[in-house]
Design an enzyme around this catalytic site. Sequence first.
Site, PDB file in Angstrom:
ATOM      1  N   ASP A 278       0.845  -1.192   0.000  1.00 38.77           N
ATOM      2  CA  ASP A 278       0.000   0.000   0.000  1.00 38.77           C
ATOM      3  C   ASP A 278       0.882   1.243   0.000  1.00 38.77           C
ATOM      4  OD1 ASP A 278      -2.352   1.405  -0.029  1.00 38.77           O
ATOM      5  OD2 ASP A 278      -2.643   1.332   2.136  1.00 38.77           O
TER       6      ASP A 278
ATOM      7  N   HIS B 231      -3.936  13.895   0.791  1.00 33.67           N
ATOM      8  CA  HIS B 231      -4.183  13.018   1.942  1.00 33.67           C
ATOM      9  C   HIS B 231      -3.034  13.119   2.947  1.00 33.67           C
ATOM     10  CE1 HIS B 231      -5.358   9.504   4.296  1.00 33.67           C
ATOM     11  NE2 HIS B 231      -4.177   8.966   4.073  1.00 33.67           N
TER      12      HIS B 231
ATOM     13  N   GLU C  75     -10.651   3.731   3.644  1.00 38.47           N
ATOM     14  CA  GLU C  75      -9.797   4.553   2.789  1.00 38.47           C
ATOM     15  C   GLU C  75     -10.115   4.217   1.335  1.00 38.47           C
ATOM     16  OE1 GLU C  75      -5.676   4.090   3.985  1.00 38.47           O
ATOM     17  OE2 GLU C  75      -5.913   5.583   5.576  1.00 38.47           O
TER      18      GLU C  75
ATOM     19  N   GLU D 208      -9.235   3.910  -2.298  1.00 40.55           N
ATOM     20  CA  GLU D 208      -7.979   3.759  -3.039  1.00 40.55           C
ATOM     21  C   GLU D 208      -8.227   3.088  -4.387  1.00 40.55           C
ATOM     22  OE1 GLU D 208      -4.675   2.269  -0.843  1.00 40.55           O
ATOM     23  OE2 GLU D 208      -5.346   3.130   1.065  1.00 40.55           O
TER      24      GLU D 208
ATOM     25  N   ASP E 128      -9.140   0.279   1.948  1.00 41.68           N
ATOM     26  CA  ASP E 128      -8.136  -0.078   2.959  1.00 41.68           C
ATOM     27  C   ASP E 128      -8.710   0.296   4.329  1.00 41.68           C
ATOM     28  OD1 ASP E 128      -5.826  -0.610   4.405  1.00 41.68           O
ATOM     29  OD2 ASP E 128      -4.905   1.322   3.912  1.00 41.68           O
TER      30      ASP E 128
ATOM     31  N   ARG F 157      -8.164   3.619  13.334  1.00 44.70           N
ATOM     32  CA  ARG F 157      -7.335   4.802  13.624  1.00 44.70           C
ATOM     33  C   ARG F 157      -6.770   4.803  15.033  1.00 44.70           C
ATOM     34  NH1 ARG F 157      -6.167   5.986   8.609  1.00 44.70           N
ATOM     35  NH2 ARG F 157      -7.975   6.581   7.384  1.00 44.70           N
TER      36      ARG F 157
ATOM     37  N   GLN G  20      -3.980   2.320  15.169  1.00 48.45           N
ATOM     38  CA  GLN G  20      -2.902   2.838  14.319  1.00 48.45           C
ATOM     39  C   GLN G  20      -2.056   3.877  15.066  1.00 48.45           C
ATOM     40  OE1 GLN G  20      -4.443   4.484  10.665  1.00 48.45           O
ATOM     41  NE2 GLN G  20      -2.423   4.920   9.804  1.00 48.45           N
TER      42      GLN G  20
ATOM     43  N   LYS H 235      -4.363  -2.167  10.046  1.00 51.46           N
ATOM     44  CA  LYS H 235      -4.698  -2.275   8.624  1.00 51.46           C
ATOM     45  C   LYS H 235      -4.918  -3.726   8.187  1.00 51.46           C
ATOM     46  CE  LYS H 235      -3.624   2.087   7.371  1.00 51.46           C
ATOM     47  NZ  LYS H 235      -4.452   2.947   6.533  1.00 51.46           N
TER      48      LYS H 235
ATOM     49  N   THR I 211      -8.942  -5.896   3.806  1.00 45.76           N
ATOM     50  CA  THR I 211      -8.835  -4.959   2.682  1.00 45.76           C
ATOM     51  C   THR I 211      -9.808  -5.479   1.624  1.00 45.76           C
ATOM     52  OG1 THR I 211      -6.484  -4.629   3.155  1.00 45.76           O
ATOM     53  CG2 THR I 211      -7.265  -3.927   0.987  1.00 45.76           C
TER      54      THR I 211
ATOM     55  N   GLU J  78     -10.400  12.371   7.473  1.00 43.26           N
ATOM     56  CA  GLU J  78     -10.232  13.699   6.883  1.00 43.26           C
ATOM     57  C   GLU J  78     -11.546  14.456   6.808  1.00 43.26           C
ATOM     58  OE1 GLU J  78      -7.383  13.431   3.270  1.00 43.26           O
ATOM     59  OE2 GLU J  78      -8.048  11.404   3.740  1.00 43.26           O
TER      60      GLU J  78
HETATM   61 CA    CA Z   1      -4.053   3.100   2.827  1.00 46.54          CA
END
Ligand code: CA
Length: 467
Positions: free
Chosen positions: A149, A156, A222, A224, A256, A260, A263, A276, A280, A397
């Site tokens: 990834d 971002h 996420e 992607e 993804d 948080r 993380q 993560k 996925t 975000e």
């Molecule tokens: Ca990612």
Amino acid sequence: VTTNPRPPHPTTSPALRSWIETANDPAGDFPIQNLPWCVFHNPDDDMDVVGVRVGDRLVDCAMLHDAGVLDDDHHEHGPVCDALTAPDLLDLAALPRAMRVALREKLQAFLAEGAAGGQRARRLREKAVFAVDEVELRAPMERVPNYTDFYASVHHATNVGSMFRPTNPLLPNYKHIPIGYHGRASSIVVSGTPVVRPSGQHAPAEEGGTPTFGPCKLLDYELEVGAFLAGGNELGSPIPLAHAEDHILGLVLVNDWSARDLQKWEYQPLGPFLAKSFATTVSPYVVTPEALSPFRCGAYERPAGDPAPLPYLADPANEQTGGFDITLEVWLASAEMRDRGMGPVRLSRGSFRQMYWTLAQMLAHHASNGCNLLPGDLIASGTVSGPERDARGSMLELTWNGDPFATPPKLVPGTDRTPIQLPTGEARAFLADGDEVVLRGWCEHPTFRRIGFGECRGVVAAGNHRT
Ligand code: CA
């Protein structure tokens, strides 16, 4: 006069139509110009087969090959036969690109309006073609060999960086090196698979305190774009930028999923790990470089003052047409919304053309140390965010790290730290159990047929938590 280094492939000619009538709908994702690879369960033969999507139909490629439609010589034991009778796309990814392009041309000829009819062709049209809502789609790769990834959106990276390092959002390496990490391949699932809320360690409430173990409270998505790789390179032999795209089987949408809170506590000093690796999600249709050829665009235009990429990450073709102009959206439906018959609401819309690094640069960089990439590997771009607020590709975000412990989620006046309001009156700072996240992507151009990716879906399921 400069010529386009990546002109539209002849199979994207807008004049082409199919005898599968739904493929001719201009608003559809899957015209005869698209023909994305996929894997589905053929209920008649009770086996997983390689297919392509056309309109609202799936076509069994193994059966067409068996009938001699896809191979002039009708080889029964050649590489094409092996690739099409496999239970996933791995062997197809190992074929030379020219063989896949030849297959695509044969498939298109079989599906084209005005293609030779005859009794045998009519029988095949009935036997090898399935309504998409009557069969189950499988993951493109049964086992993805490797998953990497990247972090290629400067928007971002700047957004996330400024939340946690307000004075120093972008680290000094960002504009020189496509940042990435090795992800977990075994937990890649296909669209529609429920995603179980993970548990993990949470940072201590105060410095020096004891961490706790429990369910993730800040679960995020996420948005992607991923590339499944074709071909590969020998260990010790880098892939030059100019040849990087020969190693792309096709593109998919990727979610993804990210925890948080986990993380934040675990990521230093070695990067993402359990925050993560629990899931996925990929979309089931692998959209080919040929289908996407009319929608190429320049690489990111670096503002004055940004460094030029080092020579191994730069060439004129990449600068001119290294990008893909793909519109990307995120939609959300809570369990309550679905119970009340409401459709999902759109959370964001952005474009893949906003990425700071191209897929070719990510690939060339990945192999620049001699690391051997394998057919079937998945490379994801990193969260696709644009400069505008509604082009942010993660909830982190959109809500600016909204505080999920406040009820309703906290609104901080004077900032855009604000929860997402749903039509039921529910509010979200991060994902709740039962929430369904839907990613969509497509390309449009005034003189070409629309090419779409379909959807990448996942519902958050309550975790099986032990402390
Ligand atoms: Ca990612």
